[in-house]
Design an enzyme around this catalytic site. Sequence first.
Site, short mmCIF file in Angstrom:
data_model
loop_
_atom_site.label_atom_id
_atom_site.label_comp_id
_atom_site.label_asym_id
_atom_site.label_seq_id
_atom_site.Cartn_x
_atom_site.Cartn_y
_atom_site.Cartn_z
N ALA A 87 3.35 4.46 -7.77
CA ALA A 87 2.69 3.49 -6.90
C ALA A 87 1.48 4.07 -6.18
O ALA A 87 0.76 3.37 -5.50
CB ALA A 87 3.68 2.95 -5.87
N ASP A 99 -4.85 7.01 -0.70
CA ASP A 99 -5.20 6.60 -2.06
C ASP A 99 -5.67 5.15 -2.00
O ASP A 99 -5.69 4.54 -0.93
CB ASP A 99 -4.01 6.77 -3.00
CG ASP A 99 -2.98 5.68 -2.77
OD1 ASP A 99 -2.64 5.42 -1.61
OD2 ASP A 99 -2.52 5.06 -3.75
N GLY A 138 0.84 -1.18 0.00
CA GLY A 138 0.00 0.00 0.00
C GLY A 138 0.88 1.23 0.00
O GLY A 138 2.04 1.15 0.39
N THR A 139 0.32 2.33 -0.45
CA THR A 139 1.18 3.48 -0.67
C THR A 139 0.86 4.71 0.17
O THR A 139 1.17 4.71 1.35
CB THR A 139 1.26 3.78 -2.16
OG1 THR A 139 -0.05 3.70 -2.68
CG2 THR A 139 2.12 2.76 -2.85
N THR A 140 0.25 5.76 -0.41
CA THR A 140 0.32 7.05 0.28
C THR A 140 -0.86 7.34 1.20
O THR A 140 -2.01 7.14 0.82
CB THR A 140 0.41 8.18 -0.77
OG1 THR A 140 1.43 7.82 -1.69
CG2 THR A 140 0.74 9.50 -0.12
#
Lengths: 243, 274
Positions: B225, B67, B50-52
């Site tokens: 990403a 996100d 998972g990213t931001t």
Amino acid sequence: MTMPFYVSPEQLMKDRADFARKGIARGRMVVVAQYDGGIAFLAENPSRTLHKVSEIYDRIGFAAVGKYNEFENLRVAGIRYADLRGYSYDRSDVTARALANAYAQTLGAVFTEQSKPYEVEIVVAEVGHSADGDQIYRLTYDGSVADERGFVAMGGAAEQAERRLEEQWRPGMSLAEALRLGYGVLAADPAGGAARELGAEQLEAAVLDRSRPRRTFRRIGVATLAQLLSETSTVTDLPQDEG
Amino acid sequence: MSQTHEGRLPAAYLRAGSASFAEFLGEHAPTLLPGGRALPVGTAMEAPHGTTIVALVCAGGVVMAGDRRATMGSLIANRDMDKVFATDEFSVVGIAGTAGVAIELVKLYQVELEHYEKIEGTLMSLEGKANRLATMLRGNLGLAMQGLSVLPVFAGYDPDQQAGRIFSYDVTGGCYPERDHHCIGSGSLFARGALKKLWHPQMSSEQAVAIAVEALYDAAEDDSATGGPDVGRQIWPRVAVIDGQGVRFVGDDDLESMVLALVQARRGNPGGAR
């Protein structure tokens, strides 16, 4: 050296049962009753923090009479049981029936194996998605389970209380009606004298509210309880924002 | 112990003491803990990431937004993953890092808070909650060293201070109170840059939600990403507002109009210069 006396198993069990029953009858009463929006709990309990009624899981509530340390122990065990089950399966897989069984086995084991039985009587209640799905289990000190319909009274003069509930309880009561009925039962004098006056601050009340989305257990504050119990008040259900 | 009552509650259940569900699991069922499993020796494997996540303080509360993308290497593993979770009535956790472990950790953390609340009959303090999360993260260090690290950011409403607060973490379980705003994940550098220019003290929660969405948009522009808003599939960022009333998630309709307005405003001005 003391001589071991022979005690017949019947006598042994009877003595233990009498002991437990006496302990339970000394305590103040708890009434659990179904109403149109769920299941209501009403207990005579002057303490604000040492609860007799509490939340076990999303749709499951717990009420107890008897020795505080013993039922508190069972309450915590029930929460651990429910949370572990909900965590490793799914929240919807936690049921009052399974919990009641686990409690019954535990109480039964303590009753037969240990020198002193638990002096407790407990109710495990689960609110269904409709009134038909509501479940109320009563568990006694020896591990017997009873699947109750509509209402339960425990502790104190429970037998008289149950007779009165039998006469006056009916399905589809509003919350205020159910609580007033419970109040009448708690305040009645078992010897047949005048009923006592109990203030809202001497009572502990909570509901499993069918309409709530996830955690249905909700305590009822003193002010709201006083309003609900008042004969002249028009309040029949909980305000939406109180929680 | 006699075997006559097999269905009885095990002794660990009846033991007096801890109000912590994680500690109970550690004693009674350690394999259910995210960090409690023995790992095969070897190099790190590839798992969805998972990213931001951005978190920012607003007047009387705090806003967190994430996100929806999860990636596995250069592949998009999931387009509509939730990475912002309500953990109780007054707190949320956003996660970056290995998605599977992170979601398991959040699930355990949610039970931990509820368990404490039920047993103690009262809500845990906000610092208490932040520290519990740090403790769980510490238990995860073994996994982190094998490349399966999880990095959460925690935000909640503090009833004592009547304000929103943010806590950040590192993989070793360090817990740091953050002022104003904080971002985690691969797009965090870009989101932080955006927030530095857009955030003001005492913003209303509506303004804070709008700039959180904008910061994520900026992160998605420069970090492959991080997923931008997906107009075609109607996938919007997940945005939570936490204030004295509790946690609420911003509705899809509001987010859609916010995102469409943002896209419109950026036409011919892609950096969003003011």
